[in-house]
Motif scaffolding. Structure first.
Motif, short mmCIF file in Angstrom:
data_model
loop_
_atom_site.label_atom_id
_atom_site.label_comp_id
_atom_site.label_asym_id
_atom_site.label_seq_id
_atom_site.Cartn_x
_atom_site.Cartn_y
_atom_site.Cartn_z
N PHE A 269 0.84 -1.18 0.00
CA PHE A 269 0.00 0.00 0.00
C PHE A 269 0.89 1.25 0.00
CE2 PHE A 269 -3.83 -2.18 2.29
CZ PHE A 269 -3.94 -3.04 1.21
N ILE A 270 0.36 2.35 -0.50
CA ILE A 270 1.15 3.57 -0.58
C ILE A 270 0.30 4.77 -0.21
CG2 ILE A 270 0.66 3.79 -3.06
CD1 ILE A 270 3.46 5.06 -3.35
N SER A 271 0.85 5.68 0.56
CA SER A 271 0.12 6.87 1.00
C SER A 271 0.03 7.88 -0.13
CB SER A 271 0.81 7.50 2.21
OG SER A 271 2.03 8.11 1.81
N PRO A 272 -0.94 8.78 -0.08
CA PRO A 272 -1.04 9.83 -1.12
C PRO A 272 0.23 10.68 -1.20
CG PRO A 272 -3.08 9.71 0.14
CD PRO A 272 -2.09 8.82 0.84
N VAL A 273 0.84 10.96 -0.04
CA VAL A 273 2.05 11.78 -0.04
C VAL A 273 3.19 11.06 -0.75
CG1 VAL A 273 3.81 12.84 1.42
CG2 VAL A 273 1.40 13.02 2.05
N GLU A 274 3.35 9.77 -0.45
CA GLU A 274 4.42 8.99 -1.11
C GLU A 274 4.16 8.85 -2.60
OE1 GLU A 274 5.93 5.86 2.27
OE2 GLU A 274 3.95 5.55 1.39
N LEU A 275 2.90 8.65 -2.97
CA LEU A 275 2.57 8.50 -4.38
C LEU A 275 2.78 9.81 -5.13
CD1 LEU A 275 1.55 6.70 -6.63
CD2 LEU A 275 -0.80 7.24 -5.95
N GLU A 276 2.41 10.92 -4.50
CA GLU A 276 2.65 12.21 -5.14
C GLU A 276 4.14 12.45 -5.33
OE1 GLU A 276 1.94 17.02 -4.47
OE2 GLU A 276 1.21 15.58 -2.99
N ARG A 277 4.95 12.13 -4.32
CA ARG A 277 6.39 12.30 -4.43
C ARG A 277 6.96 11.46 -5.57
NH1 ARG A 277 7.94 10.63 0.52
NH2 ARG A 277 7.58 12.70 1.37
N LEU A 278 6.49 10.21 -5.68
CA LEU A 278 6.95 9.33 -6.74
C LEU A 278 6.59 9.89 -8.11
CD1 LEU A 278 7.93 6.48 -7.81
CD2 LEU A 278 5.53 5.79 -7.60
N LEU A 279 5.35 10.33 -8.27
CA LEU A 279 4.89 10.82 -9.57
C LEU A 279 5.60 12.11 -9.96
CD1 LEU A 279 1.06 10.09 -9.32
CD2 LEU A 279 2.79 8.78 -10.55
N GLU A 280 5.74 13.03 -9.02
CA GLU A 280 6.37 14.30 -9.35
C GLU A 280 7.86 14.12 -9.64
OE1 GLU A 280 5.33 17.47 -6.70
OE2 GLU A 280 3.29 17.49 -7.51
N SER A 281 8.50 13.12 -9.05
CA SER A 281 9.90 12.86 -9.38
C SER A 281 10.04 12.25 -10.77
CB SER A 281 10.53 11.91 -8.34
OG SER A 281 10.01 10.60 -8.46
N ASN A 282 8.91 11.81 -11.33
CA ASN A 282 8.92 11.27 -12.70
C ASN A 282 8.23 12.20 -13.69
OD1 ASN A 282 9.99 8.26 -13.01
ND2 ASN A 282 9.13 8.47 -10.95
N GLY A 283 8.15 13.47 -13.33
CA GLY A 283 7.69 14.47 -14.28
C GLY A 283 6.22 14.80 -14.27
N PHE A 284 5.45 14.30 -13.29
CA PHE A 284 4.02 14.59 -13.23
C PHE A 284 3.73 15.75 -12.29
CE2 PHE A 284 3.89 10.16 -14.65
CZ PHE A 284 2.90 10.21 -15.62
N SER A 285 2.58 16.36 -12.48
CA SER A 285 2.08 17.37 -11.56
C SER A 285 0.73 16.89 -11.02
CB SER A 285 1.90 18.71 -12.29
OG SER A 285 1.29 19.67 -11.43
N VAL A 286 0.67 16.60 -9.73
CA VAL A 286 -0.56 16.08 -9.13
C VAL A 286 -1.58 17.20 -8.97
CG1 VAL A 286 -1.56 14.98 -7.08
CG2 VAL A 286 0.67 14.22 -7.95
N GLN A 287 -2.77 16.97 -9.49
CA GLN A 287 -3.83 17.98 -9.49
C GLN A 287 -4.81 17.83 -8.33
OE1 GLN A 287 -3.74 20.45 -12.17
NE2 GLN A 287 -1.74 19.44 -12.08
N SER A 288 -5.16 16.60 -8.00
CA SER A 288 -6.15 16.40 -6.94
C SER A 288 -6.05 14.99 -6.37
CB SER A 288 -7.58 16.63 -7.47
OG SER A 288 -7.91 15.69 -8.47
N VAL A 289 -6.44 14.87 -5.11
CA VAL A 289 -6.54 13.58 -4.42
C VAL A 289 -7.84 13.59 -3.64
CG1 VAL A 289 -5.50 12.01 -2.74
CG2 VAL A 289 -4.03 13.41 -4.19
N ARG A 290 -8.67 12.54 -3.83
CA ARG A 290 -9.96 12.48 -3.15
C ARG A 290 -10.13 11.15 -2.43
NH1 ARG A 290 -14.99 14.37 -6.69
NH2 ARG A 290 -15.83 14.46 -4.57
N GLY A 291 -10.67 11.21 -1.21
CA GLY A 291 -10.91 10.00 -0.44
C GLY A 291 -12.14 9.25 -0.93
N MET A 292 -12.09 7.91 -0.83
CA MET A 292 -13.21 7.06 -1.24
C MET A 292 -13.57 6.13 -0.09
SD MET A 292 -11.52 6.02 -4.91
CE MET A 292 -12.91 5.05 -5.50
#
Length: 345
Positions: A269-292
């Motif tokens: 499992f991965i937290s939103p913060v860790e996932l955002e860090r991973l994606l942004e280090s690979n050139g992405f810009s995170v726009q939104s995160v929503r709980g389900m």
């Protein structure tokens, strides 16, 4: 009786805000961003030849976990049993399909009435039996759905074959993301649905997938590689919290049997913060995160302020920035020297 009590616990705990509150990524944020830290690295990666970018990872790393492959192989014939092991995934379409559609309509404003995603190419990673691929196709998108389990792809093809419109817009292929990413940009020998894998998709979807992968770094890198500049990445997954272990594994797998025992590994499992860090280090810009939040009594999903259990994320691959004139950048332009001298004086 027991099920109803557990549902109250789920709704009560899931309705609480996660530590620090839900992850919100407002537009124009001024907080520290990993994008700025890794901007230099991203530019360097973009300057490498495409072959070098892919071979450096795909030759030695893979997103596929052999144990996960065996597990889903045994379930390949059950994807379309709406009351079976994948009932929660069927119900999740009520949230994830509008989430994908609405965000794409924000970035791609031109659309046809009744088929809002017409003209867009979407890659569905880990598609399974096509539970998400089909509704995206019905919205007009041209979908390439991939999965490493060949039997799941066979199930998906069989199910979609009953709808003539889906046969034209949804194509299935048994392969991994890194295999698709390593392919060229298309050629005469490639089939139509396989062309343009490199930088050819308007959106990439990985719903309930990343928690089953062996290598998230390779996953993020390849997602960036197959997306067009300005393209969207959509992920739904499970947070790594004590609550997600209690409800996602102990309750869902061992007590209520909502999903088969052993479906999830909490360590993946991965937290939103860790996932955002991973994606942004690979050139992405995170726009939104929503709980389900899933209600095991009603079998329905709903949005929640808490990301403590399940969450959905939308990220964008930034459009390529215009490069400065090389003659000015390297100082060979006479006007550059003149301006530099004036500034010095």
């Amino acid at each position: 009786m027991y099920c109803k009590k557990l549902a109250r616990v789920v709704l009560g705990l899931g309705g609480r805000r996660a530590v620090g509150g839900p992850v919100q990524i407002p537009a124009g944020r001024t907080a520290f961003s990993w994008t700025s830290v890794c901007q230099q690295r991203t530019r360097w990666l973009q300057q490498l030849p495409l072959g070098c970018q892919v071979s450096a990872r795909s030759a030695s790393q893979t997103t596929v976990d052999p144990e996960e492959l065996k597990r889903f192989q045994s379930l390949a014939s059950k994807w379309w049993d709406e009351r079976g092991e994948f009932a929660a995934l069927h119900a999740m379409n009520d949230l994830r399909v509008p989430f994908i559609r609405d965000n794409l309509l924000t970035t791609h404003r031109e659309h046809q009435p009744g088929r809002p995603l017409a003209g867009l190419r979407i890659l569905d990673i880990g598609c399974g039996g096509g539970l998400l691929s089909e509704p995206l196709g019905r919205l007009g998108a041209d979908v390439l759905a991939i999965d490493p389990v060949a039997d799941s792809i066979s199930t998906a093809r069989l199910h979609s074959s009953h709808d003539p419109d889906l046969r034209k817009r949804v194509h299935y292929r048994a392969c991994t993301l890194e295999e698709l990413s390593a392919e060229g940009e298309g050629g005469e020998e490639e089939e139509e649905e396989e062309r343009g894998a490199v930088g050819g998709f308007d959106a990439v979807v990985a719903s309930e997938v990343v928690e089953h992968l062996a290598d998230l770094e390779t996953f993020a890198f390849c997602c960036n590689h197959v997306l067009k500049p300005g393209g969207s990445l959509f992920i739904t997954t499970i947070n790594k919290t004590n609550l997600s272990y209690a409800l996602g594994i102990v309750a869902a797998e061992q007590l209520l049997r909502i999903v088969p025992r052993g479906t999830h590994d909490w360590e993946k499992f991965i937290s939103p913060v860790e996932l955002e860090r991973l994606l942004e280090s690979n050139g992405f810009s995170v726009q939104s995160v929503r709980g389900m939040l899933y209600n095991p009594v009603s079998g329905n999903w709903s949005w929640t302020n808490s990301t403590a259990i399940n969450y959905a994320l939308h990220a964008i691959k930034p459009r390529e920035e215009p490069q400065p004139d090389r003659t000015e950048a390297d100082g060979t332009d006479p006007e550059f020297h003149a301006r530099a001298a004036a500034a010095h004086n």
